[in-house]
Design a protein around this motif. Sequence first.
Motif, short mmCIF file in Angstrom:
data_model
loop_
_atom_site.label_atom_id
_atom_site.label_comp_id
_atom_site.label_asym_id
_atom_site.label_seq_id
_atom_site.Cartn_x
_atom_site.Cartn_y
_atom_site.Cartn_z
N THR A 94 -7.08 9.70 10.02
CA THR A 94 -6.20 9.11 9.01
C THR A 94 -6.97 8.19 8.06
N THR A 131 -8.09 9.46 4.13
CA THR A 131 -7.53 8.63 3.06
C THR A 131 -8.65 7.95 2.28
N CYS A 133 -10.42 10.09 -0.36
CA CYS A 133 -9.79 10.23 -1.68
C CYS A 133 -10.38 9.23 -2.66
N ARG A 144 -3.78 -0.79 0.32
CA ARG A 144 -2.74 0.07 -0.26
C ARG A 144 -2.51 -0.24 -1.74
N ILE A 181 -3.06 10.64 -4.39
CA ILE A 181 -2.87 11.16 -3.03
C ILE A 181 -3.25 10.08 -2.01
N GLY A 182 -4.37 9.40 -2.24
CA GLY A 182 -4.79 8.34 -1.34
C GLY A 182 -3.79 7.20 -1.28
N ALA A 226 -0.97 8.39 0.92
CA ALA A 226 -1.40 8.51 2.32
C ALA A 226 -1.60 7.14 2.96
N PHE A 234 1.01 5.39 5.10
CA PHE A 234 1.29 5.87 6.45
C PHE A 234 0.16 5.56 7.43
N VAL A 235 -0.89 4.89 6.95
CA VAL A 235 -2.03 4.54 7.82
C VAL A 235 -1.74 3.22 8.52
#
Length: 463
Positions: A239, A243, A246, A305, A424-425, A428, A431-432
């Motif tokens: 994960t 991520t 990206c 994030r 995309i990163g 994702a 959810f990490v």
Amino acid sequence: MSQPGVPPAPGRTPAWRYAIGMFGTSIPINMIKGSMILFYVDILGLDVRAYGVVMVVYAVIDALDNPVLGHLSDRTRTRFGRRRPWLLVGAPMLAACMIAFFSAPSSLEGAGLLIWFAVFAILCEAFDSMLNANYGALLPELYPRERDRAVANGLRQGFQLVALVISLAVTPVLTTQVFGTEDSTEGFRTTAVIYGVVALAVIVFMALGARENPRYSTREQPMLLRSVWSIVRNRLFWTVGLTGACYGIAMALVLAGIQLYVRYSLGLPVGNALYLQGVVILVTAAGLVAWTRVVARRGALWAWRVAFMVLAAGFAALFFAGDLVTAIAAGVVVGAGWSGMLATNDLIVARVLDADAARHGEHREGLFLSAFGFFGRLNGVVTGLALTSLGVFFGYNSGDDPGGDPGLAFRVYLCVYPFVLTAIGAVAAQFVSVPVQTPPEADVPEEPPPVGPAGEPTAGRPR
């Protein structure tokens, strides 16, 4: 006091001395990645399709040799430590290969040029992997406490940005104006020699001052297949690795294409890349302080994030830039996002390393970081495929055959592809999940409390 049979802990390595090593490791590889397309494709005329094939092959080779190099480092047992011998060997080899990479005879063409490019590109990447696996493995070992680790990481990212100013922003001026011209290769060779000597001196200085913990070398040497199997079954490895890839791939595209973006998309001499790259890097450096405060307030995961989202917004803005001024304005946003990724990404990875060491009782930082490097090696594959796609969609095959609209081609390469990846990163990353706190150092015995005449512990400062 130390327990019988346990080697004494070393003195602390000054954070600045460890951090300056990032300056030495960054200059060579960033000059290579930042100038390889301009040097081989646009000036020497290597076909982009051949370039793409080499990038895919070298990424596959590097993905295979990376874990092996990291594992060998973990198993190394010398009186000089585990990591330092590899650093002292890898530094001169990388410097020599970089100089050879930019010394391709101008008479080479066709298969000869392709072979020269492939051989030295692969060697440069291999020795860069050797250096970075060992240099990165020193961070959690030298600074087990997260507050010390954050300081050392912030300093080394600052040194990396200084190296980027030199290897990216200053390089186009040195290669095309000071030591050479827009269409010659002499400037690249001279610049490579200077950078190689500087990088070698800095890495050796850092390595000789790194005080590795001898306790880590007293453990049983880890087995390769067992360790690899354990890592690939780790959910966090996938994960966090995918991520983070990206972000890494997006920045690799920017690094490789910025000079041609300036030449074709903005219609300016390559030397103007100095101003765009310089502003982006300065903003990134200034942002490290702000992002460090954000990490302290909201945590590395939250900041990571947010940084992804800011970086994606920057690439979207850069697509619409029509001149140097608007490109610089968009670059400020890119720099803000990039700064956030620099301040947080390694801290997220370090949490994964801490959790693995606490769970398995083995310090496999070299292998684990090399395994994470597998995702980094995707950079070469995607960069090669992305450049090849410019020939398919826009007709750009080389500097001799740029197609009908090379400006749009490199606008897509530098802005659209990185935007898609970072978007995309950003999704994702939501959810990490990583361990909230760094696990305690179970392997390092605490100093026993001082005792009084009656054998009772005396008061002391809390640890």
